[in-house]
Design an enzyme around this catalytic site. Structure first.
Site, PDB file in Angstrom:
ATOM      1  N   HIS A   1      -5.146  -2.990   4.157  1.00  0.00           N
ATOM      2  CA  HIS A   1      -5.762  -3.145   2.827  1.00  0.00           C
ATOM      3  C   HIS A   1      -4.941  -2.484   1.729  1.00  0.00           C
ATOM      4  CE1 HIS A   1      -9.792  -4.746   4.085  1.00  0.00           C
ATOM      5  NE2 HIS A   1      -9.271  -4.384   5.246  1.00  0.00           N
TER       6      HIS A   1
ATOM      7  N   ASP B   1      -1.721   0.099  -6.141  1.00  0.00           N
ATOM      8  CA  ASP B   1      -3.004  -0.283  -5.557  1.00  0.00           C
ATOM      9  C   ASP B   1      -2.795  -1.549  -4.734  1.00  0.00           C
ATOM     10  OD1 ASP B   1      -5.746  -0.415  -5.066  1.00  0.00           O
ATOM     11  OD2 ASP B   1      -6.264   0.078  -7.136  1.00  0.00           O
TER      12      ASP B   1
END
Ligand code: G6P
Length: 492
Positions: free
Chosen positions: A178, A390
């Site tokens: 992720h 991110d």
């Protein structure tokens, strides 16, 4: 799920196989414990998109989820919740300190996020990371039916694919990261780089957020393993013959329907109105929503906003910034320092610019339920997502999905995976404080026509790519479907 299906371990019939055809493995189980008024405990599904995406797959197949339930030194039996079998993995207080806070969040997390904070390398942490990964692999091996599909999630469990394959070569194993996968030059710092690469290569398919993550991974495979690579296929020689591990990009998304429904609900709309009123109905409401994490660029955002107040380009009468910073990993040193830094900066700015009736920055160190989050998104004219790095950033996508009025402006860091898809956002390099200030002002001053034009395109993108499509496309690829061209071949 039928109670007769499982005993404590998941394995029932002495065959060495468990019962479950589809298994998700992640560090955390997708439920939170809630204590009722009488003191009794129950479980509530956690708000994450992952569980929403996978719940239908779980319900259709015999599905189980393996993970930690969040408390140290507590042994829990497997239990059923929402048509899923939940199999808790126990972590001792030492495991939490060395595997979770240590190797996962003070070694891998900073290493994989551009070394924004210095990663720490400790052999004791690595030993416990290996041991805990083995425990997860064993729990999975016991629960999986013959030929089952197993989907392992995220950086805390990178050794599970290989360990699991050794225990259960009959399984189909997928892995999804992720968070970003770092460039070779940074990954190379990890003393256990070969073991981590080999751990991941135990999977049949390794998925990443962006094509660049996938190509970083393939470069590391090329450098640190002896395997041959062709395009996105790694050919792995074993004593039992060759097998292939593929790598590709599968950008995650959000539960669009859920956000849309909330954004249309009268209670949420009323709450959004109330929020603006409580702020004194300023011309512009700006919003930041993050876990309190050094990768999110909260300090940069607050610095830029403080300078805009100092320059008189915004005033406390006309604008209010709400910063939600939800508590996270509070026992890890770098997180403690970050909290002090941010709260100091907010205190200085508010002390300088507040009046008796107006506050420059409403800083909220809390987590909120989805309803309140969507009310905040609806109340905000400008959303600030200024992450330094991110994997994706789902807050940016949720903001767009909430804007049913097709207006509002998104300031988005080019270092967030979401920037690949939300190209009509006002894109920024958060390290460039002057550029960030100008971007915030562009968003504050955007003409209604332009904000609608940009938001319309972004909404189309988000509405067409929700989290269920993400999980389906990963699982189809794991089932053998050819990888798309944009999936990141390692030759970019
Ligand atoms: C990120 C990670 C997840 C993690 C989440 C919350 O999104 O990719 O794996 O669960 O942060 O962090 P925590 O340490 O509280 O699980």
């Amino acid at each position: 799920m039928a109670e007769t299906k499982a005993n404590n371990s998941g394995a029932t019939d002495g065959s060495g196989y468990g019962d479950y055809d589809f298994i998700v493995v992640s560090n955390r189980l997708p439920v939170d414990r809630v204590t009722g008024e009488g003191g009794g405990n129950s479980w509530r599904r956690s708000p994450g998109g992952l569980v929403t995406a996978l719940a239908p797959v779980m319900a259709k197949t015999e599905g189980a989820w393996i993970g930690w339930h969040g408390a140290a030194d507590e042994v829990l039996k497997p239990f059923d919740h929402d048509n899923m079998r939940l199999v808790p993995v126990e972590l001792s207080a030492d495991d939490v300190e060395l595997y979770y806070e240590g190797f996962s969040n003070a070694t891998l997390w900073p290493l994989y996020h551009d070394v924004i904070a210095p990663p720490e390398f400790h052999r004791t942490w690595w030993e416990v990371y290996k041991a805990v990964n083995r425990r997860f692999a064993e729990a999975t091996a016991e629960s999986a039916a013959e030929g089952a599909t197993v989907w392992v999630q995220d950086y805390q469990l990178q050794l599970v694919p290989k360990l699991l394959r050794e225990l259960r070569p009959d399984l189909k194993i997928g892995f999804f990261n992720h968070i970003p996968f770092p460039p070779l030059e940074i990954f190379a710092q990890l003393p256990w780089r070969r073991q981590v690469i080999e751990g991941l290569l135990g999977a049949d398919l390794v998925g990443f957020q962006r094509p660049s993550d996938s190509s970083n991974f393939l470069r590391c495979v090329r450098r640190f393993s002896g395997h041959t690579i062709k395009s996105q296929h790694v050919n792995i020689r074993t004593d039992d013959g060759d097998r292939i591990c593929r790598a590709g990009a599968f950008p995650i998304s959000i539960d669009v329907d859920q956000i849309n429904q909330l954004a249309k609900s009268p209670e949420v709309i009323e709450r959004a109105r109330q929020i603006r009123e409580e702020l004194g109905n300023p011309k512009t409401v700006l919003l930041g929503v993050d876990r309190l994490d050094y990768t999110k660029g909260i300090q940069h955002r607050i610095k830029a906003y403080g300078e805009l107040l100092e320059d008189g380009r915004v005033t406390v009468e006309d604008a209010a910034l709400i910063q939600v910073a939800s508590p996270s990993r509070e026992r890890v040193e770098s997180y403690r320092l970050l909290r002090e830094e941010i709260e100091g900066a907010v205190g200085r700015i508010n002390g300088t610019y507040d009046t008796l009736s107006n506050t420059a920055i409403r800083y909220l160190h809390h987590s909120y339920p989805k309803e309140e989050m969507v009310a905040l998104y609806l109340a905000a004219d400008v959303m600030l997502v200024t992450a330094l790095r991110d994997g994706m950033n789902l807050v940016a996508k949720e903001y767009v999905a909430s804007r049913t009025g097709v207006n509002g402006a998104l300031v988005l860091s080019e270092f967030a995976g979401a920037a690949d898809h939300l190209k009509q956002a006002i894109l920024v390099n958060p390290h460039d404080i002057d550029g960030l200030k100008d971007a915030i002002m562009r968003a504050v001053e955007i003409a209604p026509g332009e904000s609608t034009r940009r938001m319309r395109v972004m909404r189309r993108q988000i509405l067409q790519n929700d989290v269920e499509q993400w999980s389906q496309s990963f699982l189809r690829a794991l089932d053998g479907e050819t990888l798309g061209k944009t999936a990141g071949s390692g030759n970019e």
